[in-house]
Design a protein around this motif. Structure first.
Motif, mmCIF file in Angstrom:
data_model
loop_
_atom_site.group_PDB
_atom_site.id
_atom_site.type_symbol
_atom_site.label_atom_id
_atom_site.label_comp_id
_atom_site.label_asym_id
_atom_site.label_seq_id
_atom_site.Cartn_x
_atom_site.Cartn_y
_atom_site.Cartn_z
ATOM 1 N N GLN A 28 21.102 37.027 36.895
ATOM 2 C CA GLN A 28 20.755 38.424 37.131
ATOM 3 C C GLN A 28 21.982 39.299 36.929
ATOM 4 O O GLN A 28 23.075 38.979 37.406
ATOM 5 C CB GLN A 28 20.212 38.605 38.536
ATOM 6 C CG GLN A 28 19.723 40.020 38.822
ATOM 7 C CD GLN A 28 19.088 40.142 40.207
ATOM 8 O OE1 GLN A 28 19.183 39.221 41.017
ATOM 9 N NE2 GLN A 28 18.446 41.268 40.468
ATOM 10 N N THR A 31 22.952 45.429 39.738
ATOM 11 C CA THR A 31 21.919 46.463 39.821
ATOM 12 C C THR A 31 22.329 47.717 39.049
ATOM 13 O O THR A 31 23.507 47.899 38.703
ATOM 14 C CB THR A 31 21.677 46.846 41.290
ATOM 15 O OG1 THR A 31 22.889 47.431 41.811
ATOM 16 C CG2 THR A 31 21.292 45.627 42.111
ATOM 17 N N ARG A 62 12.519 42.296 34.985
ATOM 18 C CA ARG A 62 11.423 41.763 35.791
ATOM 19 C C ARG A 62 11.099 42.770 36.878
ATOM 20 O O ARG A 62 11.950 43.084 37.715
ATOM 21 C CB ARG A 62 11.811 40.416 36.407
ATOM 22 C CG ARG A 62 12.140 39.361 35.363
ATOM 23 C CD ARG A 62 12.576 38.060 36.010
ATOM 24 N NE ARG A 62 13.053 37.107 35.021
ATOM 25 C CZ ARG A 62 13.632 35.952 35.319
ATOM 26 N NH1 ARG A 62 13.798 35.611 36.592
ATOM 27 N NH2 ARG A 62 14.051 35.143 34.360
ATOM 28 N N ARG A 63 9.896 43.281 36.834
ATOM 29 C CA ARG A 63 9.488 44.340 37.755
ATOM 30 C C ARG A 63 9.704 43.919 39.204
ATOM 31 O O ARG A 63 9.276 42.852 39.630
ATOM 32 C CB ARG A 63 8.023 44.686 37.524
ATOM 33 C CG ARG A 63 7.500 45.824 38.399
ATOM 34 C CD ARG A 63 6.069 46.155 38.056
ATOM 35 N NE ARG A 63 5.926 46.603 36.679
ATOM 36 C CZ ARG A 63 4.743 46.896 36.130
ATOM 37 N NH1 ARG A 63 3.632 46.770 36.848
ATOM 38 N NH2 ARG A 63 4.685 47.296 34.868
ATOM 39 N N GLY A 64 10.369 44.765 39.942
ATOM 40 C CA GLY A 64 10.600 44.513 41.346
ATOM 41 C C GLY A 64 11.690 43.513 41.639
ATOM 42 O O GLY A 64 11.954 43.195 42.806
ATOM 43 N N SER A 65 12.344 43.014 40.587
ATOM 44 C CA SER A 65 13.368 41.988 40.789
ATOM 45 C C SER A 65 14.717 42.391 40.211
ATOM 46 O O SER A 65 15.748 42.258 40.864
ATOM 47 C CB SER A 65 12.907 40.667 40.164
ATOM 48 O OG SER A 65 13.880 39.672 40.306
ATOM 49 N N GLY A 66 14.725 42.877 38.963
ATOM 50 C CA GLY A 66 15.983 43.266 38.334
ATOM 51 C C GLY A 66 16.018 42.922 36.866
ATOM 52 O O GLY A 66 14.983 42.672 36.240
ATOM 53 N N TYR A 68 17.681 40.404 33.902
ATOM 54 C CA TYR A 68 18.231 39.068 33.766
ATOM 55 C C TYR A 68 18.615 38.777 32.319
ATOM 56 O O TYR A 68 17.984 39.282 31.382
ATOM 57 C CB TYR A 68 17.209 38.013 34.218
ATOM 58 C CG TYR A 68 16.871 38.085 35.684
ATOM 59 C CD1 TYR A 68 17.429 37.184 36.591
ATOM 60 C CD2 TYR A 68 16.003 39.059 36.172
ATOM 61 C CE1 TYR A 68 17.124 37.255 37.946
ATOM 62 C CE2 TYR A 68 15.697 39.139 37.522
ATOM 63 C CZ TYR A 68 16.254 38.227 38.406
ATOM 64 O OH TYR A 68 15.960 38.315 39.742
ATOM 65 N N SER A 188 4.042 31.168 46.033
ATOM 66 C CA SER A 188 5.305 31.420 46.728
ATOM 67 C C SER A 188 6.175 30.166 46.796
ATOM 68 O O SER A 188 7.396 30.235 46.637
ATOM 69 C CB SER A 188 5.034 31.949 48.142
ATOM 70 O OG SER A 188 4.249 31.032 48.878
ATOM 71 N N GLN A 195 12.802 29.011 40.982
ATOM 72 C CA GLN A 195 13.724 30.149 40.920
ATOM 73 C C GLN A 195 13.155 31.290 40.062
ATOM 74 O O GLN A 195 13.817 31.838 39.182
ATOM 75 C CB GLN A 195 15.084 29.697 40.389
ATOM 76 C CG GLN A 195 15.759 28.661 41.270
ATOM 77 C CD GLN A 195 17.045 28.116 40.684
ATOM 78 O OE1 GLN A 195 17.641 28.709 39.792
ATOM 79 N NE2 GLN A 195 17.489 26.969 41.181
ATOM 80 N N ARG A 197 10.094 34.750 40.475
ATOM 81 C CA ARG A 197 9.421 35.579 41.471
ATOM 82 C C ARG A 197 7.992 35.076 41.680
ATOM 83 O O ARG A 197 7.393 34.473 40.779
ATOM 84 C CB ARG A 197 9.394 37.044 41.030
ATOM 85 C CG ARG A 197 8.643 37.292 39.732
ATOM 86 C CD ARG A 197 8.542 38.763 39.395
ATOM 87 N NE ARG A 197 7.923 38.966 38.092
ATOM 88 C CZ ARG A 197 6.623 38.919 37.869
ATOM 89 N NH1 ARG A 197 5.779 38.678 38.868
ATOM 90 N NH2 ARG A 197 6.135 39.121 36.655
ATOM 91 N N GLU A 198 7.442 35.303 42.849
ATOM 92 C CA GLU A 198 6.046 34.957 43.098
ATOM 93 C C GLU A 198 5.147 35.734 42.139
ATOM 94 O O GLU A 198 5.327 36.935 41.931
ATOM 95 C CB GLU A 198 5.670 35.286 44.543
ATOM 96 C CG GLU A 198 4.267 34.861 44.925
ATOM 97 C CD GLU A 198 3.951 35.124 46.385
ATOM 98 O OE1 GLU A 198 2.798 34.914 46.791
ATOM 99 O OE2 GLU A 198 4.879 35.548 47.124
#
Length: 236
Positions: A28, A31, A62-66, A68, A188, A195, A197-198
């Motif tokens: 990642q 931010t 990746r939406r809501g994650s960052g 990569y 989940s 590794q 996201r859900e």
């Protein structure tokens, strides 16, 4: 002389750092706020730099994650003989397996039908993660008839390769009788192990392997991380 736009300088700097492996595949990036502070610009400028890098396939958002660094997906052939270690080595990567569960229990109706045993008969469960270059690319669960392969759990504690374990049990060769591929979303629990996201996209492979006499030796379900592996179907 025209001045290089600041957003382009940012993308060039980040690309250089990625090439130097400061950020590896799947890592990642900092931010937008951190990058804005680092380069002393507003978030819009950083966002434009990252968008340009995404267009060229260097990074993925990746939406809501960052954001990569894009993965280097391993090519994984699905053919008559599917062998994890061979496939990953052929892709130029180092294969590993991490065992999550190794137990013997009673088969349910679906499992019994696939392995041609009776419901309630004992089967061995081999569950774990398949890794390439230390990165999880798949979660797997393999089931084996316990009566035929009584020593299999002990062997799998010594070697992670199913092919080698079956060879030690007297099965020198086995082939893929059937493979079914389905797109699913990561649960989940899977997200933690893989590794991701859900809800991330996974490719589910349900497969049956048989010995030369066409007797089932392994019934397995594997969930591949969709951006870390390229599944190729090879004609027999």
């Amino acid at each position: 002389m025209p001045r290089t736009p600041i957003w382009k300088s940012i993308s060039q700097t980040l690309e250089t750092e990625i090439s130097a492996r400061h950020y590896g595949p799947g890592d990642q990036l900092p931010t937008e706020a951190a990058l804005s502070a680092r380069f002393d610009v507003n978030r819009h400028t950083v966002r434009r730099a990252l968008a340009e890098m995404a267009e060229r396939g260097i990074v993925q958002s990746r939406r809501g994650s960052g954001v990569y660094v894009s993965e280097n997906p391993a090519t994984y052939p699905i053919s008559k003989r599917v062998r994890f270690h061979q496939n990953i080595k052929a892709a130029g990567q180092f294969p590993q397996k991490r065992v999550l569960r190794l137990e013997t229990r009673a088969a349910d109706a679906k499992e019994a039908e696939a392995l041609r045993i009776s419901k309630g008969d004992a089967l061995h469960v081999y569950e774990g993660l398949s890794l390439a270059e230390g990165k999880p690319i798949a979660w797997f669960q393999s089931l084996f008839p316990a009566e035929r392969f009584a020593a299999l759990p002990e062997i799998l504690n010594e070697v992670s390769s199913v092919t080698e374990a079956l060879r030690r049990c007297g099965v020198d060769d086995y082939t893929r009788a059937e493979t079914r591929l389905t797109a699913v979303a990561a649960t989940s629990v899977q997200a933690v192990h893989l590794q991701v996201r859900e809800g991330a996209p996974l490719l589910r492979s349900t497969a049956l392997n048989v010995d030369p006499d066409l007797c089932p030796v392994e019934f397995g379900i594997t969930f591949f991380v969709s951006d870390r592996v390229v599944l190729t179907v090879t004609p027999d």
